[in-house]
Design a protein around this motif. Sequence first.
Motif, mmCIF file in Angstrom:
data_model
loop_
_atom_site.group_PDB
_atom_site.id
_atom_site.type_symbol
_atom_site.label_atom_id
_atom_site.label_comp_id
_atom_site.label_asym_id
_atom_site.label_seq_id
_atom_site.Cartn_x
_atom_site.Cartn_y
_atom_site.Cartn_z
ATOM 1 N N ARG A 1 -19.101 -74.812 15.874
ATOM 2 C CA ARG A 1 -18.342 -74.449 14.678
ATOM 3 C C ARG A 1 -16.903 -74.210 15.095
ATOM 4 N N GLY B 1 -7.465 -70.132 8.523
ATOM 5 C CA GLY B 1 -8.633 -70.233 7.670
ATOM 6 C C GLY B 1 -8.826 -71.613 7.060
ATOM 7 N N THR C 1 -13.097 -72.728 13.854
ATOM 8 C CA THR C 1 -12.393 -71.868 12.912
ATOM 9 C C THR C 1 -10.938 -71.764 13.346
ATOM 10 N N THR C 2 -10.023 -71.876 12.397
ATOM 11 C CA THR C 2 -8.606 -71.718 12.699
ATOM 12 C C THR C 2 -8.093 -70.390 12.168
ATOM 13 N N ALA D 1 -7.240 -71.187 17.458
ATOM 14 C CA ALA D 1 -8.459 -71.703 16.863
ATOM 15 C C ALA D 1 -9.587 -71.303 17.784
ATOM 16 N N THR D 2 -10.776 -71.200 17.228
ATOM 17 C CA THR D 2 -11.937 -70.783 18.001
ATOM 18 C C THR D 2 -13.055 -71.808 17.837
ATOM 19 N N LEU E 1 -9.724 -74.247 8.567
ATOM 20 C CA LEU E 1 -11.060 -74.551 9.067
ATOM 21 C C LEU E 1 -11.774 -73.215 9.214
ATOM 22 N N SER E 2 -12.952 -73.113 8.638
ATOM 23 C CA SER E 2 -13.721 -71.880 8.731
ATOM 24 C C SER E 2 -15.177 -72.232 8.980
ATOM 25 N N GLU E 3 -15.588 -72.064 10.226
ATOM 26 C CA GLU E 3 -16.964 -72.371 10.600
ATOM 27 C C GLU E 3 -17.303 -73.841 10.332
ATOM 28 N N ASN E 4 -16.306 -74.735 10.492
ATOM 29 C CA ASN E 4 -16.552 -76.156 10.265
ATOM 30 C C ASN E 4 -17.437 -76.726 11.367
#
Length: 142
Positions: free
Chosen positions: A19, A25, A21-22, A5-6, A27-30
């Motif tokens: 933000r 996908g 992101t996993t 994850a980032t 989580l995307s820019e959550n």
Amino acid sequence: MNRKATAVWQGSGKDGKGRLTTQSGVLSENPYGFNTRFENEPGTNPEELIAAAHAGCFTMALAFQLQGAGLTAREMRTEAVVTLEKDGDGFTITRSALTLSADIPGIDKAKFDELAGIAEKNCPVSKLLKAEITLAATLTSA
């Protein structure tokens, strides 16, 4: 197997925004930030994600314990409550409290408690919460 994850953060601690992101996908820019972590604003936060990971990991670990005992759950519902407390100038995650409600035909209370205890001790997220943490840090600007 590796999963990643980032987190991207811009700004100060209180006024900045991040933000998440996993790799999958999901989580995307959550968005996350001070307000989603400490003021219950919409968005996610690290403690909520740890709680989801712990509940999911433990419940799956118990499903495997049951399978090994020749049992199958109709339904298991686990809630994890992760507690973040003030610790000096910072904060510490002090506990993850799992609460399980399970419908498992053919199991007695003693066997249920035994298998649930094994799952709690051996799920990878439970182990992570006790594990060594490593860090490799690179400064890209000076």
